[in-house]
Scaffold this active site. Structure first.
Site, mmCIF file in Angstrom:
data_model
loop_
_atom_site.group_PDB
_atom_site.id
_atom_site.type_symbol
_atom_site.label_atom_id
_atom_site.label_comp_id
_atom_site.label_asym_id
_atom_site.label_seq_id
_atom_site.Cartn_x
_atom_site.Cartn_y
_atom_site.Cartn_z
ATOM 1 N N LYS A 98 40.607 46.074 33.774
ATOM 2 C CA LYS A 98 40.777 45.946 35.233
ATOM 3 C C LYS A 98 40.342 47.192 36.005
ATOM 4 O O LYS A 98 39.901 47.090 37.145
ATOM 5 C CB LYS A 98 42.224 45.595 35.570
ATOM 6 N N ASP B 38 46.053 39.525 41.709
ATOM 7 C CA ASP B 38 47.347 39.683 41.022
ATOM 8 C C ASP B 38 48.481 39.942 42.022
ATOM 9 O O ASP B 38 49.597 39.427 41.857
ATOM 10 C CB ASP B 38 47.300 40.877 40.056
#
Ligand code: ATR
Length: 272
Positions: free
Chosen positions: A67, A112
């Site tokens: 990420k 997220d």
């Protein structure tokens, strides 16, 4: 034929391919779009992503441990991804006629944070929240809760990391949290993934939950984690890692396709 994928290392356990493929089918896009899992090691990540732009990919989900790297290689960042310091969603936009790799613009987004907020049963404003962990997942959770106006404290096994996280994003590090003092408790650590006992590894006791609390465990597996079982037994509200996976995946799908995501279909597929 636009392609989509999830990139991880490892990635075999990911529920994203089955969940996103079911969603594409439900939207009537199953014959045009595809979604696959691609395992790629960290040292090959950047090259792989750049190649994907020329291989017909419209976008990708990015999971552990990529990420941060996804954010670093992108040409454009959403404000959320930049502030969190991590991206779980990439979008490839082709400007040229030929769709050559070098003509693709890579944009990084983070779903997220918003996914977590959508998975919570109620608003977080003024709620006292405890976040366990200080990795990439914790950063998105802390950022999201602070944006909603929650009062956030962060515990981590390695205290230095929680201190750094709070210096960068806000919130307050806590060394010995009082479990009963929080309306919301979010486990972002890997504890439970390999069957560890959360009540041995985390600053929580099995009988320390209360009915007015919401407990979130981002660890996902086939059945409720020991943490969520204890929270449920105490009458607390619970949110599991699958629901968070569904919500972040739905937001990513909407970015790629521009269509509203079929949440129930995605939930059923992810739960298998
Ligand atoms: P992610 O991006 O998924 O958050 P990560 O950056 O590797 O992954 O972070 C993993 C988190 O789980 C960290 O907060 C880690 O604590 P440390 O910073 O002390 O390593 C936490 N973690 C992993 N195993 C743990 C354990 N057995 N007990 C407590 N915390 C643990």
């Amino acid at each position: 034929m636009p392609r989509l994928a999830v990139l991880g290392y490892p990635v075999g356990h990911s529920r994203s391919p089955v969940m996103q493929s079911a969603a594409l089918a439900e939207l009537g896009l199953g014959d045009e779009w595809s979604y696959e899992a691609i395992e790629v090691a960290p040292d090959a990540f950047e090259q792989r992503v750049r190649a994907m732009a020329g291989e017909g990919f419209a976008g990708a989900n990015v999971t552990v441990p990529h990420k941060g790297a996804a954010l670093a290689l992108a040409d454009e960042l959403s404000e959320t991804a930049r502030e969190i310091g991590a991206a779980n969603t990439l979008v490839f936009t082709h400007n040229g006629e030929s769709g050559e790799a070098e003509e693709a613009v890579i944009r990084a987004e983070n779903t997220d944070a918003e996914g977590l907020l959508r998975a919570l049963p109620g608003p977080s404003r003024d709620r006292r929240a405890l976040v366990l962990g200080a990795g990439g997942a914790a950063r998105a959770v802390v950022w999201a809760l602070l944006r909603e106006g929650a009062e956030v404290e962060v515990w981590n096994r390695t205290e230095l990391r929680s201190r750094h996280l709070c210096e960068e994003l806000g919130g307050a590090p806590v060394a010995a949290p009082d479990q009963s003092a929080y309306e919301l408790i979010v486990n972002t650590t890997a504890v439970g993934l390999a069957g560890e006992d959360p009540f041995a590894e985390l600053p929580l006791s099995q009988d320390g939950f209360a009915p007015e609390q919401t407990v979130v465990d981002m660890v996902y597996g086939g059945e409720p984690t020991a943490l969520l079982r204890a929270a449920e037994a105490a009458g607390a509200s619970t949110v599991d890692g699958i629901e968070i996976l569904v919500q972040q995946g739905a937001l990513s799908l909407e970015i790629w396709t521009g269509r509203p995501a079929p949440l129930d279909t995605m939930r059923a597929a992810a739960r298998g």
